[in-house]
Design a protein around this motif. Structure first.
Motif, mmCIF file in Angstrom:
data_model
loop_
_atom_site.group_PDB
_atom_site.id
_atom_site.type_symbol
_atom_site.label_atom_id
_atom_site.label_comp_id
_atom_site.label_asym_id
_atom_site.label_seq_id
_atom_site.Cartn_x
_atom_site.Cartn_y
_atom_site.Cartn_z
ATOM 1 N N GLU A 192 -2.437 -4.482 -3.392
ATOM 2 C CA GLU A 192 -2.563 -5.362 -2.332
ATOM 3 C C GLU A 192 -3.372 -6.428 -2.138
ATOM 4 O O GLU A 192 -3.367 -7.649 -2.159
ATOM 5 C CB GLU A 192 -2.563 -4.556 -0.716
ATOM 6 C CG GLU A 192 -2.387 -5.501 0.500
ATOM 7 C CD GLU A 192 -1.908 -4.485 1.588
ATOM 8 O OE1 GLU A 192 -2.132 -5.411 2.758
ATOM 9 O OE2 GLU A 192 -1.658 -3.571 1.459
ATOM 10 N N SER A 239 0.954 -1.134 0.018
ATOM 11 C CA SER A 239 0.158 -0.005 -0.129
ATOM 12 C C SER A 239 0.926 1.514 0.002
ATOM 13 O O SER A 239 0.437 2.278 -0.502
ATOM 14 C CB SER A 239 -0.775 0.092 1.436
ATOM 15 O OG SER A 239 -0.316 -0.190 2.352
ATOM 16 N N GLU A 240 2.039 1.309 0.479
ATOM 17 C CA GLU A 240 3.033 2.430 0.679
ATOM 18 C C GLU A 240 3.432 2.652 -0.804
ATOM 19 O O GLU A 240 3.960 3.736 -0.826
ATOM 20 C CB GLU A 240 3.961 1.995 1.832
ATOM 21 C CG GLU A 240 3.573 1.931 2.965
ATOM 22 C CD GLU A 240 4.770 1.759 4.221
ATOM 23 O OE1 GLU A 240 5.677 1.395 3.648
ATOM 24 O OE2 GLU A 240 4.380 1.500 5.227
ATOM 25 N N GLU A 287 2.141 1.684 -3.813
ATOM 26 C CA GLU A 287 1.308 1.416 -5.096
ATOM 27 C C GLU A 287 1.217 2.675 -5.784
ATOM 28 O O GLU A 287 1.009 2.603 -7.071
ATOM 29 C CB GLU A 287 -0.083 0.911 -4.422
ATOM 30 C CG GLU A 287 -1.309 0.887 -5.567
ATOM 31 C CD GLU A 287 -2.314 0.311 -5.133
ATOM 32 O OE1 GLU A 287 -3.314 0.061 -5.866
ATOM 33 O OE2 GLU A 287 -2.495 -0.333 -3.989
ATOM 34 N N SER A 304 -7.022 -2.915 -5.491
ATOM 35 C CA SER A 304 -5.726 -2.398 -5.063
ATOM 36 C C SER A 304 -4.705 -3.274 -5.441
ATOM 37 O O SER A 304 -4.822 -4.705 -5.560
ATOM 38 C CB SER A 304 -5.549 -1.760 -3.784
ATOM 39 O OG SER A 304 -5.742 -3.133 -3.050
#
Length: 79
Positions: A69, A34-35, A37, A67
Motif C-alpha cells: 500500500e 492491506s487485506e 498483501e 508495504s
C-alpha cells in the motif's frame, strides 16, 4: 469487495487461497491492498490506462522497505 463486511471479506480471501491452484493466475482489482498483501505474489499498478509498475511483493518489501500500500501510494502520486 466493496460493501462486504470485514468478516465476509476475510472468508472470501481465505477461500480463494484454498481453492486456487499454486500455478494459477488470479487477477484481483482492489484498493484494499492491506487485506491482500499477505496472499499475493505480484502487483500491477495502473494509472490512466498505463502500466506504472509490475513488481514482486517480496521485492517491494525487501528493496523498498515499504508495504504494498505504501509503495502504491508513492508510485501513484509520483506519476
Amino acid at each position: 469487495m466493496s460493501g462486504v463486511d470485514i468478516f465476509s471479506r476475510d472468508k472470501i480471501i481465505s477461500s480463494l487461497v484454498k481453492w486456487i491452484d499454486h500455478d494459477s493466475l488470479l487477477i484481483i482489482s482492489t484498493h484494499h491492498l492491506s487485506e491482500l498483501e499477505q496472499v499475493i505474489d505480484d502487483v500491477l499498478i495502473l494509472k490512466d490506462q498505463r502500466l506504472l509498475e509490475y513488481r514482486n511483493v517480496e521485492d517491494i518489501r525487501q528493496n523498498e522497505g515499504l508495504s504494498v500500500e505504501e509503495y502504491y501510494r508513492q508510485t501513484y502520486l509520483e506519476n
